[in-house]
Write an enzyme that holds these catalytic residues in place. Structure first.
Site, mmCIF file in Angstrom:
data_model
loop_
_atom_site.group_PDB
_atom_site.id
_atom_site.type_symbol
_atom_site.label_atom_id
_atom_site.label_comp_id
_atom_site.label_asym_id
_atom_site.label_seq_id
_atom_site.Cartn_x
_atom_site.Cartn_y
_atom_site.Cartn_z
ATOM 1 C CB CYS A 235 -0.677 -0.059 1.307
ATOM 2 S SG CYS A 235 -2.512 -1.126 1.277
ATOM 3 N NE ARG B 211 4.524 1.771 -0.228
ATOM 4 C CZ ARG B 211 5.311 1.274 0.801
ATOM 5 N NH1 ARG B 211 6.950 1.691 -0.050
ATOM 6 N NH2 ARG B 211 5.135 1.141 2.063
ATOM 7 C CD1 TRP C 27 0.202 -5.744 -3.182
ATOM 8 C CD2 TRP C 27 -0.003 -6.541 -0.970
ATOM 9 N NE1 TRP C 27 0.576 -7.572 -2.987
ATOM 10 C CE2 TRP C 27 0.419 -7.851 -1.832
ATOM 11 C CE3 TRP C 27 -0.026 -6.844 0.295
ATOM 12 C CZ2 TRP C 27 0.902 -9.441 -1.396
ATOM 13 C CZ3 TRP C 27 0.117 -7.746 1.335
ATOM 14 C CH2 TRP C 27 0.319 -9.169 0.011
ATOM 15 C CG ASN D 28 1.558 0.466 4.037
ATOM 16 O OD1 ASN D 28 0.752 -0.068 4.057
ATOM 17 N ND2 ASN D 28 2.898 1.358 4.381
ATOM 18 N N GLY D 29 -0.452 -0.381 6.565
ATOM 19 C CA GLY D 29 0.025 -1.518 7.201
ATOM 20 C C GLY D 29 -1.229 -2.331 7.796
ATOM 21 C CD GLU E 19 18.796 -11.948 -7.222
ATOM 22 O OE1 GLU E 19 17.469 -12.258 -6.275
ATOM 23 O OE2 GLU E 19 18.197 -10.306 -7.324
ATOM 24 C CE LYS F 142 14.946 -9.892 -9.768
ATOM 25 N NZ LYS F 142 15.357 -9.761 -8.275
ATOM 26 C CD GLU G 100 10.653 -10.409 -8.503
ATOM 27 O OE1 GLU G 100 11.680 -10.365 -8.576
ATOM 28 O OE2 GLU G 100 10.172 -9.711 -7.031
ATOM 29 C CG HIS H 283 21.654 -36.181 -4.715
ATOM 30 N ND1 HIS H 283 22.457 -37.443 -4.234
ATOM 31 C CD2 HIS H 283 23.896 -35.661 -5.011
ATOM 32 C CE1 HIS H 283 23.899 -38.130 -4.176
ATOM 33 N NE2 HIS H 283 24.432 -36.019 -5.248
ATOM 34 C CE LYS I 266 11.825 -1.619 -5.075
ATOM 35 N NZ LYS I 266 12.974 -2.649 -5.894
HETATM 36 O O1 M6R Z 1 13.678 -3.720 0.558
HETATM 37 P P1 M6R Z 1 13.981 -4.838 0.704
HETATM 38 O O2 M6R Z 1 15.679 -5.194 0.403
HETATM 39 O O3 M6R Z 1 14.177 -4.999 1.917
HETATM 40 O O4 M6R Z 1 12.831 -6.684 0.319
HETATM 41 C C1 M6R Z 1 13.431 -7.950 0.245
HETATM 42 C C2 M6R Z 1 12.803 -8.398 -0.381
HETATM 43 O O5 M6R Z 1 11.107 -8.331 -0.367
HETATM 44 C C3 M6R Z 1 12.828 -8.173 -2.123
HETATM 45 O O6 M6R Z 1 14.157 -8.285 -2.737
HETATM 46 C C4 M6R Z 1 12.112 -8.986 -2.875
HETATM 47 O O7 M6R Z 1 12.676 -10.154 -3.338
HETATM 48 C C5 M6R Z 1 12.081 -8.123 -4.739
HETATM 49 N N1 M6R Z 1 10.871 -8.329 -5.172
HETATM 50 C C6 M6R Z 1 13.172 -8.958 -5.170
HETATM 51 O O8 M6R Z 1 12.955 -8.472 -6.324
#
Ligand code: M6R
Length: 612
Positions: free
Chosen positions: A2, A27, A74, A100-101, A487, A491, A494, A510, A607
């Protein structure tokens, strides 16, 4: 999760609010809404879906109010629907609130308010807030200038959970009140106008002067001033901080998407993160740190705790700290770490990595380590973010604002910074000078090598055209390349919604090799000269079973074996992830584009994850 925006000034509020929401849409984008104070009282306009839908709402252009609050959602409590969209009003339409929260005790508060005659029209936790404020407001027999603030304070005292809240009141036409606990909120200071936002970039085009609110503090914003109060409503003073980011860095700048722009900003982000922390001939220095040889050599362990991509950056950091400093280092996911009673004491150094500095689980893990007596060090991209205010020490990546939900330049900057931190620790410990000097020299050459790597995008784009319809993609690596595989896989899933897994290449036999079938895509990273032959053998095993292979390497391999080999520049193994991840970022990006998806705002994600 949010985004909230607020404006009070002399201009029409609605376009400023909508503009701010568009910048905060990463967000959350389940619904959006604004509330302004109009001549005849409070107005609310909201709808399900993207912020741009607000432009189509009847009457939106007729709003003339110069005070307003806004929200992009969100969804947590209540499905994405108009009735669950913020802002929410109390029953008497005196207060309008965005939040937000998560209000954890909302059921209990709802019951209490229902028993006191209030009705609820949404399934949200938020709707209790305006009604609770009204409850206390209607009970207050004084009618002085702080009555509104007292009602907000009393209501907040009943809330359990996390919140950043903006509230306007039809009886107080020239002010708004904001407060926060464990959710982000910044106040932008203008000339006869003031702004609120969940983060700095959204209002960077209006001001560079920001006030940061601590947990449980309140602020009253008028056009001319901002006054601050502690939780007991004692007046407190605050100095605005000047933020150096420039407004253009929060724009797309000719790129189709923020993600592509941010991938291309990596040479600059790395240069800025290296900054002047060392030269080839001088020792590494962090102005913010004063660790001693006695302290570091007395450590039983270092923990690196983070979520998602930041945690994967931590895996690269572990390799550097263990190899350069010989200190046992463990990496953990914050959401697990915080609930597993970790073995932490005053001889443990706990490092927390968070781009946003607002990730709820990471902040909670940090608080836990402080309680257990450990020293805490935050690595963040956002000055003044919650994590940096909680930690004993804070150091910053200088990636600039990262807007795309999928992290790219923040990841490589985190890897860079934690590697420099490892060098700093090793120098304090007086070990390994030759290795350190070579590494420092290699770090200085890195930005130019990132530029070279970015030129490889055309081949990756072509390969993406062959792979975009896949159902599953596998990522393999050994050693540090395995951290990069993780990673790369994150990516891809996502932003392309393709199922992907990453494995240590040696683990394949394995179990996972059972999943390999004809024409499946396997991506492999090979940058370690000691392990390359072993990984090639593992790739041979998947080729035999019909896999298409994409190999990212700087080693001497037989390219004919693979469908595509991306040759990245040679570099020091400690920092090779900063180069080898780039083709994987581009791979995920082009696959997502090929599928016609929204690269910057992937479904279901936000985000910054400010709830558990
Ligand atoms: O703001 P932060 O670095 O704490 O966020 C951590 C994760 O939420 C963030 O890295 C998330 O995995 C990304 N969307 C990855 O691309």
């Amino acid at each position: 999760m949010c985004g909230i925006v607020g404006y009070i000034g002399n201009q029409k509020a609605s376009p400023i609010l909508i503009n701010g929401l568009i910048r905060l849409e990463y967000r959350g984008y389940d619904s959006a809404g604004i509330s302004t104070i109009e001549k005849d009282g409070l107005s609310i306009m909201k709808d399900k879906g993207r912020v741009k839908n607000l432009y189509n709402l009847e009457g939106i252009d007729d709003l003339t109010g110069t005070i307003g609050i806004a929200h992009t959602r969100w969804a947590t409590h209540g499905k994405p629907a108009k009735e669950n969209s913020h802002p929410h009003m109390d029953n008497s339409k005196t207060f309008s609130v965005v939040h937000n929260g998560i209000i954890e005790n909302y059921n209990e508060l709802r019951k209490f308010l229902t028993e006191n005659g209030y009705t609820f029209y949404s399934q949200t936790d938020t709707e209790v807030i305006p009604n609770l404020v009204h409850y206390y407001y209607s009970k207050d027999t004084q009618s002085d200038e702080l009555k509104f603030l007292r009602a907000v304070q009393n209501a907040c005292a009943d809330l359990k959970g996390s919140y950043a809240i903006e509230i306007i009141c039809k009886d107080y036409k020239d002010c708004m009140i904001v407060t926060r606990k464990d959710s982000p909120l910044v106040i932008g200071k203008g000339e006869d106008e003031n702004y609120i936002s969940s983060d700095i970039p959204a209002i960077l085009s209006f001001t560079r002067n920001f006030y940061l609110l601590n947990d449980l503090e309140f602020a009253i914003l008028t056009r001319e001033a901002v006054s601050f109060y502690d939780k007991d409503l004692n007046a407190i003073s605050k100095k605005a901080e000047v933020i150096e980011w420039n407004a253009a860095s929060a724009e797309k700048d000719g790129y189709d998407d923020f993600m592509l722009k941010e991938i291309h900003e990596q040479p600059t982000a790395i240069r800025e993160t290296i900054g002047a922390k060392f030269s080839e001939t001088s020792k590494c220095e962090f102005d913010e740190l004063n660790f001693t040889k006695e302290y570091l050599s007395g450590l039983n362990k270092i923990y690196i705790v983070a979520c998602g991509t930041a945690m994967y950056a931590g895996l690269v950091g572990k390799n550097a700290i263990e190899k350069l400093c010989k200190i046992t280092t463990e990496v953990d996911v914050a959401s697990e770490f915080r609930y597993r009673d970790p073995l932490v004491d005053d001889k443990t150094l706990c490092i927390f990595i968070s781009q946003s500095g607002e990730t709820a689980d990471t902040i909670a893990a940090l608080k836990l380590c402080k309680e257990k007596g450990a020293k805490t060090l935050a690595i963040s991209n956002v000055i003044g973010s919650s994590i940096t205010r909680e930690a004993d020490y804070s150091i910053y990546t200088h990636a600039g604002p990262e807007i795309a939900v999928a992290s790219t330049k923040a990841y490589t900057s985190q890897v860079m910074l934690i590697t420099i931190l490892a060098i700093y620790f090793a120098e304090v410990l007086e070990i390994n000078t030759t290795t350190l000097n070579t590494l420092k020299k290699d770090i200085m050459e890195l930005p130019a090598k990132i530029e070279e790597t970015l030129k490889l995008s055309e081949n990756i784009q072509d390969f993406s055209k062959k792979a975009y319809q896949e159902k599953d993609i596998f990522f393999l690596g050994r050693g540090i390349d395995e951290a990069v595989a993780k990673e790369g896989s994150l990516k891809l899933k996502e932003i392309s919604y393709i199922h992907s897994e990453s494995y240590p290449a040696g683990e394949l036999k394995h179990g996972p090799i059972a999943l390999i079938e004809n024409d499946i895509t396997v991506v492999s990273i090979m940058t370690d000269c000691k392990l390359v032959e072993k990984t090639v053998s593992n790739i041979q095993e998947v080729i035999t079973r019909g896999a298409k292979t994409l190999v990212i390497t700087n080693q001497d391999v037989d390219e004919k074996m693979f469908d595509l080999t991306i040759r990245i520049p040679e570099t020091n193994p400690f920092i090779s992830p900063i180069l080898s991840i780039i083709p994987l970022q581009l791979f995920a990006y082009y696959i997502s584009k090929e599928k016609g998806l929204d690269v910057d705002k992937p479904r279901n994600l936000a985000k910054s994850v400010t709830v558990e």
